[in-house]
Design a protein around this motif. Structure first.
Motif, PDB file in Angstrom:
ATOM      1  N   GLN A 766       0.817  -1.202   0.000  1.00 24.06           N
ATOM      2  CA  GLN A 766       0.000   0.000   0.000  1.00 24.06           C
ATOM      3  C   GLN A 766       0.860   1.265   0.000  1.00 24.06           C
ATOM      4  OE1 GLN A 766      -3.219   0.308  -0.410  1.00 24.06           O
ATOM      5  NE2 GLN A 766      -3.526  -1.924  -0.500  1.00 24.06           N
ATOM      6  N   LEU A 767       1.989   1.216   0.682  1.00 22.40           N
ATOM      7  CA  LEU A 767       2.902   2.359   0.695  1.00 22.40           C
ATOM      8  C   LEU A 767       3.420   2.633  -0.713  1.00 22.40           C
ATOM      9  CD1 LEU A 767       4.304   4.466   2.440  1.00 22.40           C
ATOM     10  CD2 LEU A 767       6.101   2.794   2.935  1.00 22.40           C
ATOM     11  N   ALA A 768       3.654   1.576  -1.468  1.00 19.92           N
ATOM     12  CA  ALA A 768       4.097   1.750  -2.855  1.00 19.92           C
ATOM     13  C   ALA A 768       3.056   2.517  -3.655  1.00 19.92           C
ATOM     14  CB  ALA A 768       4.348   0.375  -3.488  1.00 19.92           C
ATOM     15  N   GLY A 769       1.784   2.138  -3.473  1.00 22.18           N
ATOM     16  CA  GLY A 769       0.721   2.830  -4.195  1.00 22.18           C
ATOM     17  C   GLY A 769       0.614   4.289  -3.824  1.00 22.18           C
ATOM     18  N   GLN A 780      10.976   4.038  -6.368  1.00 25.25           N
ATOM     19  CA  GLN A 780      10.829   3.607  -4.985  1.00 25.25           C
ATOM     20  C   GLN A 780       9.554   2.783  -4.794  1.00 25.25           C
ATOM     21  OE1 GLN A 780      10.862   6.725  -2.043  1.00 25.25           O
ATOM     22  NE2 GLN A 780      10.848   5.298  -0.319  1.00 25.25           N
ATOM     23  N   ALA A 781       8.474   3.198  -5.487  1.00 26.62           N
ATOM     24  CA  ALA A 781       7.214   2.466  -5.384  1.00 26.62           C
ATOM     25  C   ALA A 781       7.392   1.038  -5.878  1.00 26.62           C
ATOM     26  CB  ALA A 781       6.124   3.182  -6.169  1.00 26.62           C
ATOM     27  N   GLN A 782       8.069   0.911  -7.006  1.00 34.77           N
ATOM     28  CA  GLN A 782       8.282  -0.425  -7.567  1.00 34.77           C
ATOM     29  C   GLN A 782       9.109  -1.290  -6.608  1.00 34.77           C
ATOM     30  OE1 GLN A 782       7.054  -1.478 -10.722  1.00 34.77           O
ATOM     31  NE2 GLN A 782       7.604  -3.483  -9.894  1.00 34.77           N
ATOM     32  N   ALA A 783      10.112  -0.695  -6.004  1.00 34.08           N
ATOM     33  CA  ALA A 783      10.962  -1.446  -5.072  1.00 34.08           C
ATOM     34  C   ALA A 783      10.165  -1.919  -3.861  1.00 34.08           C
ATOM     35  CB  ALA A 783      12.135  -0.583  -4.632  1.00 34.08           C
ATOM     36  N   LEU A 784       9.317  -1.031  -3.313  1.00 30.98           N
ATOM     37  CA  LEU A 784       8.503  -1.406  -2.153  1.00 30.98           C
ATOM     38  C   LEU A 784       7.497  -2.505  -2.510  1.00 30.98           C
ATOM     39  CD1 LEU A 784       7.788   2.139  -0.669  1.00 30.98           C
ATOM     40  CD2 LEU A 784       9.230   0.376   0.345  1.00 30.98           C
ATOM     41  N   LEU A 785       6.911  -2.371  -3.678  1.00 31.09           N
ATOM     42  CA  LEU A 785       5.924  -3.361  -4.118  1.00 31.09           C
ATOM     43  C   LEU A 785       6.563  -4.736  -4.274  1.00 31.09           C
ATOM     44  CD1 LEU A 785       2.941  -3.499  -4.866  1.00 31.09           C
ATOM     45  CD2 LEU A 785       3.578  -3.093  -7.233  1.00 31.09           C
TER      46      LEU A 785
END
Length: 958
Positions: A766-769, A780-785
């Protein structure tokens, strides 16, 4: 007939395709065409040393001593038919089936399973096609005539309901080689169970029932007879034979575990894959689903739920193309019904003691044939001989040709001779003659036969047999051992239970299924006898209590696992025990004297909440919890409060927010009354989610803030982490991304502190989104996901993986990467379907539809949105329905249907207002663009009119 070859032979069956049509077409000229066809076939068969066993009309049964001769004869015959100029200019095509085996010789030709199989293979073929079995293929594959090859047609279930057979086709040069799919059980939808043995001797009954069901005015046919008469097996065979007449499918619906008539319609719907939906009664949904479908329903063991007959009559009246076949011990007494009384198996008439029928002829009587088959199953070297033939025949006669009774008796061949069996049987039947006078004599005989088999058990086997009868739909060895240990106060008798279970299986009083995880079941007739014996012994209340206690423990053990990495395994385990869980809950509800039982009913219902939600059994769950809550006076407040919370969730997921809130408020009051801070927080959390779903975000935030504070107060870090996560989702839905990010980072930190990888994965995803939408930080979003998804995979959290993949699909869509979105959405759907998670499936179908639409495949996208909508309606998730309507509208608008799009958008808007769940702010921009474009294309006035029309039709779309 004396010249027919013996030993291993190849059997060839053939008949003419469309002979009835040709007869109608040619009239008096048909006889000449038939004669010419028969001449050509006989010439081919004789040329290759064929022996004509039987000829009836246009059909031949021929045997060959050599498999290669049989192949050559079939090739020669097909060439002859294809090149012959028949009178009247007609074309004649014959279908052929070949199988090699060792059929038994009789005075009239051949009998046995090999003959049966060859005929089945022929009936699966089409005119001009030659199909052969694996056995024949193995003999001829390296020695085929010139210009002939073989084509593997794969595995097929023939209409004998036994295991599948690998079939092959002769490909003959200069003749057609491409045919429609074989006419086997695989051709049309069905769920007919595989049978371990072929149907014995019911040819006349099968033909008579088929003839009745082929009549237009026969819509409901009831096969009646006492327990053990073989009604179920006969019904299954007829359903298989008639499968070609029902392109919509033939479906077996097992009602044997039901006692509540209200569960008949849900059981039919579940068998058809139709889940509950919204506020529409399930019977109405079933009518709509079956309307104009050519379907045959086989409803088995209806005698226990006869008051549901009126619903079946209503279903038939509303669905003109369906037919229903019922097995029951009594008629249904509705106007549409036709009855077929199933007779006993055919029995021999024994002449003078000094004379007997020919052994082969005697073995062809259905009752004797069944006895021989079942005896050989337990004693492979058993044979019908001159010495034992009379005893076998008399046993079958004494048992009145009842299939179940014969099977039970034949199982004794492992330890008794037929003569010894007859002596014991005669003695027992002479004693056990005091059955009720108001039941058929054959039913008394069957009861006596089971009693005889029961009385041959030793005392410990009898006790186990009685106890096992309490299980509905079978049980595991663990369950059997558990109730025996509870009743005997003994935890060391597991090995003895296993030995006695094996003994009961050997004696045909128990059956074993699911070899990978053994499950033990009783035929329903035997189980009924066991329950009577259990009641007579005075043990029934204690046994039912031990049974119910075991399934309560199982459910409470499963409850936390349904949110963990073993979720699917536990869902499947509970699914297998569904009928036992129902029985346990009903026992607790029926035990009016015990306050403890009232408490246990609430505990069991609360433990099953998540199972009921995921598997779409919300109505049943709500009904049972309502019953338990209605009689929960005196139950401890914490137990009742938890059950109220479970009932509230079931109401919420069906869109009944008023009832759900009332239940949650009552739960909250009880928790406050008892000073249970954690319980108060749980109730507030549920009320907060309800307010969110209604679109009252301010109230939702207030309630969630309060529950977060309470979880912090009691030091429940796991719930603190999840409350932070839920609050973050709420903020994100309103576009408050900065606040959402802070909450998600707190949630992630707390999940890390307690080592909850599932929570860490959810927070990371959810943080990625949030990062992507608020800051456009794709890297960064892709890495978190990816980190979150990796954690899901590490703990094998399929629900978490499915959710993360759905979010990943949405992430890819936001970047315009349709290919990635499609791949992720498809994987998400597969995981949700594996666990039977209907809402998740519907949500990810929407993601997949958007990806497909982005790739320009609008027809496919439309179908996916419609599938999502269908599921959302089935499970009654109104917010998902609104989402699906909006997605479908965006696609039909692009396809040039702006008026329909406007109607769909209008309906979705009205639906969101009804349930109090407005369009999430994050989706508003894309929505507005699509609506504006459609309005411009259609014109503002017409667009507004269509929108208003859609708003007025909201009741129809749910």
């Amino acid at each position: 007939m004396r010249n027919l070859p013996q030993g291993t032979v190849t059997l060839l069956f053939t008949d003419m395709e469309g002979s009835t049509h040709l007869l109608q077409q040619l009239g008096d000229h048909y006889a000449a065409v038939l004669a010419e066809c028969r001449r050509l076939l006989r010439t081919a068969f004789e040329q290759w040393n064929g022996h004509e066993v039987d000829t009836q009309g246009d059909a031949f049964f021929v045997v060959f001593a050599r498999a290669t001769d049989a192949i050559s004869a079939a090739v020669t015959a097909q060439h002859a038919l294809a090149t012959q100029a028949f009178s009247q200019g007609v074309t004649v095509r014959a279908r052929m089936g070949l199988h090699t085996g060792e059929p038994q010789r009789s005075s009239e030709g051949y009998v046995g399973l090999d003959v049966h199989l060859a005929a089945r293979i022929m009936s699966s073929a089409h005119g001009g096609q030659v199909v052969l079995s694996q056995t024949t293929y193995d003999l001829v594959v390296h020695n085929l005539p010139d210009g002939v090859s073989l084509r593997d047609l794969g595995e097929h279930r023939l209409k004998d309901l036994q295991h599948s057979h690998r079939l092959f086709q002769l490909v003959i040069a200069d003749l057609p080689a491409d045919f429609p799919p074989l006419k086997t059980l695989d051709l049309h939808p069905n769920n007919l169970p595989v049978q371990p043995t072929p149907l014995i001797g019911r040819e006349q009954e099968v033909a008579a029932i088929e003839q009745l069901l082929r009549q237009e005015d026969v819509r409901l046919l009831t096969l009646t007879g006492p327990g053990g008469m073989g009604k179920t097996r006969l019904g299954l065979q007829v359903a298989a034979e008639l499968s070609d007449l029902f392109p919509g499918g033939v479906f077996f619906v097992d009602l044997s575990a039901l006692r509540d008539p209200r569960l008949v319609v849900p059981t039919i719907a579940q068998t058809l894959g139709l889940s509950e939906g919204g506020g529409q009664p399930l019977l109405e949904r079933l009518k709509a689903w079956l309307d104009m479908e050519q379907v045959l329903l086989l409803l088995d063991n209806f005698e226990q739920v006869t008051s549901a007959a009126l619903e079946m009559a209503a279903l038939l009246a509303a669905c003109p193309q369906i037919k229903v076949m019922v097995t029951s011990r009594e008629v249904l007494h509705v106007r549409a019904e036709r009855e077929f009384a199933v007779p006993p198996l055919a029995l021999p008439e024994l002449p003078h003691p000094s004379r007997l029928p020919d052994l082969v002829a005697l073995s062809q009587y259905a009752a004797v044939a069944l006895f021989i088959q079942r005896a050989q199953a337990v004693k492979p070297d058993f044979e019908l001989t001159v010495a034992n033939a009379r005893a076998v025949a008399e046993v079958c006669i004494r048992l009145d040709g009842l299939p179940l009774a014969i099977e039970l008796a034949a199982a004794r061949m492992k330890v008794l001779s037929p003569q010894a069996l007859l002596a014991r049987l005669d003695q027992r039947l002479a004693i056990l003659t005091s059955g009720a006078r108001d039941v058929p004599a054959r039913q008394q005989t069957l009861r006596n036969t089971i009693a005889w088999s029961y009385n041959l058990l030793d005392q410990e086997e009898q006790r186990l047999f009685r106890r096992l009868s309490v299980f509905v739909g079978g049980c595991t060895l663990e369950a059997a051992e558990a109730i025996c240990s509870a009743l005997d106060n003994d935890t060391d008798g597991a090995g003895q239970v296993l030995d006695r279970v094996a003994s009961l299986i050997d004696k045909s009083l128990l059956q074993q299924t699911e070899k990978e995880e053994p499950r033990f079941m009783m035929l329903e007739t035997i189980r009924e006898y066991g329950l009577e014996a259990l009641s007579a012994s005075g043990e029934i209340e204690a046994t039912r209590q031990a049974h119910a206690d075991y399934y309560l423990r199982l459910s409470e053990e499963a409850e936390p696992e349904l949110g963990g990495p073993e979720q699917i395994a536990w869902l499947e385990r509970l699914e297998r025990e569904r009928d036992n869980l129902r029985a346990a809950l009903h026992w607790f509800l029926e035990d009016e004297r015990s306050e403890l039982s009232r408490e246990m009913a609430l505990r069991l219902g609360a433990a099953l909440e998540r199972f009921w939600v995921i598997r779409g059994q919300r109505s049943e769950g709500r009904t049972e919890l309502s019953r338990a809550l209605a009689r929960s006076e005196g139950v401890a407040a914490p137990v009742r409060a938890k059950a109220l919370l479970a009932a509230a969730r079931l109401a919420f997921v069906q869109g009944d927010y008023d009832q759900g809130e009332a239940l949650a408020q009552e739960s909250l009051a009880l928790f406050r009354q008892s000073g249970d801070t954690r319980g108060i927080a749980l109730s507030l959390d549920r009320l907060g989610v309800a307010a969110w779903r209604r679109g009252n975000f301010a109230k939702a935030r207030s309630l969630m803030d309060e529950d977060l504070s309470l979880f912090k107060e009691v030091g429940d870090k796991v719930r603190v982490a999840w409350s932070l996560f839920t609050l973050a989702l709420l903020e994100s839905k309103q576009g408050e991304y900065a606040r959402a990010r802070v909450l998600l980072e707190e949630s992630l930190a707390m999940h890390k502190e307690v080592g909850n990888k599932r929570g860490m994965a959810a927070s990371l995803s959810q943080l990625a989104g949030v990062l992507l939408v608020s800051q456009g930080d794709q890297a960064q979003a892709q890495a978190l996901l990816e980190e979150g998804l990796a954690l899901n995979r590490e703990v094998d959290d399929k629900e978490g993986m499915a959710a993360s993949l759905g979010l990943s699909a949405w992430f890819a869509l936001s970047k315009g990467d349709a290919a990635m979105a499609r791949s992720q959405a498809e994987e998400s759907i597969a995981l949700y379907r594996e666990m039977g998670h209907r809402e998740g499936t519907a949500e990810s179908l929407c993601f997949l539809a958007r990806a497909v639409a982005l790739q320009g495949e609008y027809m496919a996208a439309r179908a996916l949105f419609e599938e999502s909508l269908a599921i959302a309606r089935e499970v009654g998730d109104k917010e998902l329905i609104a989402t699906g309507l909006e997605g479908l509208a965006s696609v039909v608008a692009v396809q040039g249907e702006p008026a329909r799009a406007a109607r769909l958008w209008g309906a979705a808007e009205a639906l969101r207002e009804v349930i109090g769940a407005p369009l999430p702010p994050i989706d508003r921009a894309d929505y507005d663009r699509s609506v504006t474009a459609a309005c411009i294309e259609l014109g503002e006035k017409d667009f507004a009119a269509a929108w208003t029309e859609g708003r007025s039709s909201v009741s129809q779309v749910t």
